[in-house]
Scaffold this motif. Structure first.
Motif, mmCIF file in Angstrom:
data_model
loop_
_atom_site.group_PDB
_atom_site.id
_atom_site.type_symbol
_atom_site.label_atom_id
_atom_site.label_comp_id
_atom_site.label_asym_id
_atom_site.label_seq_id
_atom_site.Cartn_x
_atom_site.Cartn_y
_atom_site.Cartn_z
ATOM 1 N N ALA A 28 1.826 6.160 -1.026
ATOM 2 C CA ALA A 28 2.659 4.778 -1.142
ATOM 3 C C ALA A 28 3.716 4.762 -2.078
ATOM 4 C CB ALA A 28 1.592 3.411 -1.238
ATOM 5 N N GLU A 29 3.528 5.394 -3.041
ATOM 6 C CA GLU A 29 4.608 5.529 -4.182
ATOM 7 C C GLU A 29 5.563 6.396 -4.084
ATOM 8 O OE1 GLU A 29 2.331 5.458 -7.902
ATOM 9 O OE2 GLU A 29 1.696 3.372 -7.762
ATOM 10 N N SER A 30 5.298 7.298 -3.116
ATOM 11 C CA SER A 30 6.442 8.466 -2.982
ATOM 12 C C SER A 30 7.019 8.345 -1.400
ATOM 13 C CB SER A 30 5.508 9.864 -3.035
ATOM 14 O OG SER A 30 4.619 9.984 -2.145
ATOM 15 N N SER A 38 -7.501 0.006 -1.660
ATOM 16 C CA SER A 38 -6.427 0.659 -2.349
ATOM 17 C C SER A 38 -4.933 0.286 -2.661
ATOM 18 C CB SER A 38 -6.507 2.234 -2.078
ATOM 19 O OG SER A 38 -6.009 2.544 -0.967
ATOM 20 N N HIS A 39 -4.347 -0.092 -1.681
ATOM 21 C CA HIS A 39 -2.872 -0.383 -1.658
ATOM 22 C C HIS A 39 -2.601 -1.321 -0.341
ATOM 23 C CE1 HIS A 39 1.447 0.132 -2.122
ATOM 24 N NE2 HIS A 39 1.024 0.676 -3.561
ATOM 25 N N ARG A 40 -1.573 -2.118 -0.963
ATOM 26 C CA ARG A 40 -1.100 -3.186 0.224
ATOM 27 C C ARG A 40 -0.523 -2.373 1.260
ATOM 28 N NH1 ARG A 40 4.373 -4.207 -0.621
ATOM 29 N NH2 ARG A 40 5.094 -3.348 -2.518
ATOM 30 N N ALA A 41 0.020 -1.293 1.341
ATOM 31 C CA ALA A 41 0.629 -0.478 2.178
ATOM 32 C C ALA A 41 -0.341 -0.241 3.225
ATOM 33 C CB ALA A 41 1.554 0.733 1.707
ATOM 34 N N LEU A 42 -1.669 -0.051 2.870
ATOM 35 C CA LEU A 42 -2.751 0.597 3.680
ATOM 36 C C LEU A 42 -3.055 -0.448 4.923
ATOM 37 C CD1 LEU A 42 -4.355 2.979 4.243
ATOM 38 C CD2 LEU A 42 -6.497 1.928 3.155
ATOM 39 N N ARG A 43 -2.668 0.045 6.212
ATOM 40 C CA ARG A 43 -2.848 -1.146 7.304
ATOM 41 C C ARG A 43 -4.253 -0.688 8.001
ATOM 42 N NH1 ARG A 43 2.240 -3.325 7.717
ATOM 43 N NH2 ARG A 43 3.000 -3.275 5.384
ATOM 44 N N GLY A 44 -4.717 0.202 7.779
ATOM 45 C CA GLY A 44 -6.166 0.691 8.712
ATOM 46 C C GLY A 44 -6.744 1.943 8.005
#
Length: 279
Positions: A107-109, A139-145
């Protein structure tokens, strides 16, 4: 796919075969999954990445997700650097995720050209990944599924039949719900000739709380969609619930004896959202 409809079919296509990807884009699948990992031999990795980058330079006709190579392997960094800025990329699927740090690192890269975050989807394919399912899912707001990679998981666990994976499947469904994610998508059914087996497996997945399924051949798509769409009786039942809730927002019993509360109304709304695909 109409964007306001819930995706039910997710079709894999090997990244080093652009002609197969083109057919997948025209197959009617809700989402096309371009695979750079298991479907591509090591000597074809760079070509697969380049061909996928050409595809995603412009927006394709349906959403395209890319399954990148192993997060700890020699190809993943180049996958992320090359594909993340492209406007045609709708999501990244991360193989063999075993910890929240795997998701956070990507997500950060993986930064799109316009900034923000790229939607990420974690594949849990090992016993360790299953044990950490909620930690990964949150784990992270970018995770959608999150979803299972059942072939690798079966090998890791030494499971010999379908029932042996049911605990892991249920664990995934609970972890996704607890983290506020959508219901997981079922893993692929490997025998493209076994139509009855696929339909039965989809029915089992739906009963466990999954929503939709990944496929490896276009002929599997209508079977998956049919299995996950509500029946006319389920649509009628959902409409009755919504009508009752509109008249009285509190908990109540319907004339047929069913008890209606907020949770039942939520389920009815999801049923009707899926039913929109029938019109």
């Amino acid at each position: 796919m109409t964007t306001d409809l819930l995706p039910l079919t997710w079709l894999y296509a090997p990244g080093d075969r652009p002609e197969v990807v083109a057919k997948a884009l025209a197959s009617g699948a809700d989402v096309v999954l371009v695979d750079l990992e298991d479907a591509v031999a090591p000597h074809r990795k760079e070509y697969a990445r380049s061909a996928t980058a050409d595809l995603l330079a412009d927006a394709p006709p349906v959403p395209v997700h890319v399954r990148v190579n192993a997060l700890d392997g020699p190809f993943c960094e180049a996958d992320l650097k090359t594909l993340s800025p492209l406007r045609g990329l709708s999501g990244l699927r991360l193989p063999k995720v075993t910890s929240r740090s795997d998701v956070v690192r990507v997500a950060e890269s993986a930064i799109p050209a316009e900034g923000g975050t790229i939607p990420l989807y974690a594949l849990l394919e090992t016993a360790l990944g299953i044990e950490r399912a909620y930690s990964i899912a949150s784990s992270h707001r970018a995770l959608r599924g999150i979803s299972l990679g059942e072939s690798d998981l079966r090998a890791d666990l030494g499971v010999r039949d379908e029932a042996g994976l049911d605990w892991s499947r249920a664990r995934l469904v609970v972890a996704a719900r607890a983290a506020g994610l959508p219901p997981p998508v079922q893993s692929v059914f490997p025998d493209i000739r076994d139509v009855e087996g696929l339909a039965s497996s989809c029915a089992r997945g739906r009963a466990l709380g999954f929503l939709g399924r990944s496929a490896i051949h276009p002929r599997q798509l209508p079977i998956i969609e049919r299995a996950y769409l509500p029946t006319p009786a389920e649509v009628d039942s959902a409409e009755a619930v919504i009508r009752a809730a509109a008249g009285d927002p509190g908990a109540q019993a319907l004339p047929d004896g069913r008890f209606v509360d907020a949770a039942v109304v939520t389920g009815a709304r999801r049923t009707l959202a899926l039913a929109r695909r029938l019109t």
